[in-house]
Design a protein around this motif. Sequence first.
Motif, PDB file in Angstrom:
ATOM      1  N   THR A 261     -20.971 -17.432  17.825  1.00  0.00           N
ATOM      2  CA  THR A 261     -19.731 -18.170  17.584  1.00  0.00           C
ATOM      3  C   THR A 261     -19.999 -19.664  17.540  1.00  0.00           C
ATOM      4  O   THR A 261     -19.478 -20.390  16.682  1.00  0.00           O
ATOM      5  N   ASP A 321     -18.761 -15.337  10.508  1.00  0.00           N
ATOM      6  CA  ASP A 321     -17.535 -14.722  11.024  1.00  0.00           C
ATOM      7  C   ASP A 321     -17.491 -13.232  10.701  1.00  0.00           C
ATOM      8  O   ASP A 321     -17.049 -12.411  11.513  1.00  0.00           O
ATOM      9  N   TYR A 324     -19.789 -11.175  13.035  1.00  0.00           N
ATOM     10  CA  TYR A 324     -19.454 -11.139  14.454  1.00  0.00           C
ATOM     11  C   TYR A 324     -18.968  -9.763  14.926  1.00  0.00           C
ATOM     12  O   TYR A 324     -19.437  -9.259  15.961  1.00  0.00           O
TER      13      TYR A 324
END
Length: 334
Positions: A261, A321, A324
């Motif tokens: 992140t 993203d 993830y």
Amino acid sequence: MKSYFWFVAKRAVLLVAVIFFGVSATFFITHLSPISPVETALGRIMNQSSFSPDAIEEMRRVLTDLYGTDRPLLQQYLTFWQKLAAGDLGPSLIAFPTPAMTLVMQALPWTVVLLLVSTMITFAIGNLMGAMAGYFQDNIALKAFGVVAVVLQPIPYYVVAFVLLILFGFVWPVLPISGGYAMDVAPGFTLSFVQSVLLHAILPAASLVLVGFGSWFLGMRALVSTVVTEDYVTYAELAGVRNSTIMGGYVIRNALIPQVTGLAMSLGAVFSGTIITEQVFNYPGLGSLLIDAVFGGDYALVLAVSTISIAAVGIAIFIVDLLYPLIDPRVKAE
């Protein structure tokens, strides 16, 4: 699978919105600037040679018509998106008549490679050393790495770049300090050109790695220091599981998730550091091109560089993203 598809779709819409608003903001900032690209170009032309007042006025009229600076701002904005959709933002003022997008495409590979390589090295080394420092907390060598990380982490990119430039360019001149490759080497897929490119990239990449290393090291060390106190790690240690297995299968795997992140969040800052670093070392990337465009009042080139930069950083964050939920099964792709 269906939920992940909608997750990707929503992130794609968000990506488009980020690029749209980012590019729009850049457009209005440049066009509301008091710097006139037409007058800047005329000033540069008149400094090189003398022209009659009629010739200057004619050049002013042609440049004004070419860049549409006499039209309403809204009309200029709509015209800009039309040109962008066609992939042509017009010629560059500082390199007239070369199209601005051509200059950007020539500089883009240099920045992408520099940013990609330095980020991968920094992320890998910083997290690996940080994980080891957090797990083997009594190791003297890893404690020394921690001191170095604390010292380097708050230093700006350009300061480290100037230090490396002075150290390896003047005090101990063993590395090139300017350009992307040697002037006596012809560009091409040859061994001599590749060696020259790698040699010229050492100092710019080193400045990015040294600064970025500290934040990844300190962050990972703190995360691992917390993870090693968890019950499942203690149980594995009491069960006699090897340290390498505990590190790789339990500690690093769980501590690395927040770092992924952080990678997405840091890409914009790293890109900004790359721009400054390229200027220090006169590296032929987007950073040097953007600085030249700003000082030259080149609207078309500033917008071309900014658009590609915003899109590239946005896409990189978008990819991270999307990965993830695949990395962390606890995250629901909704």
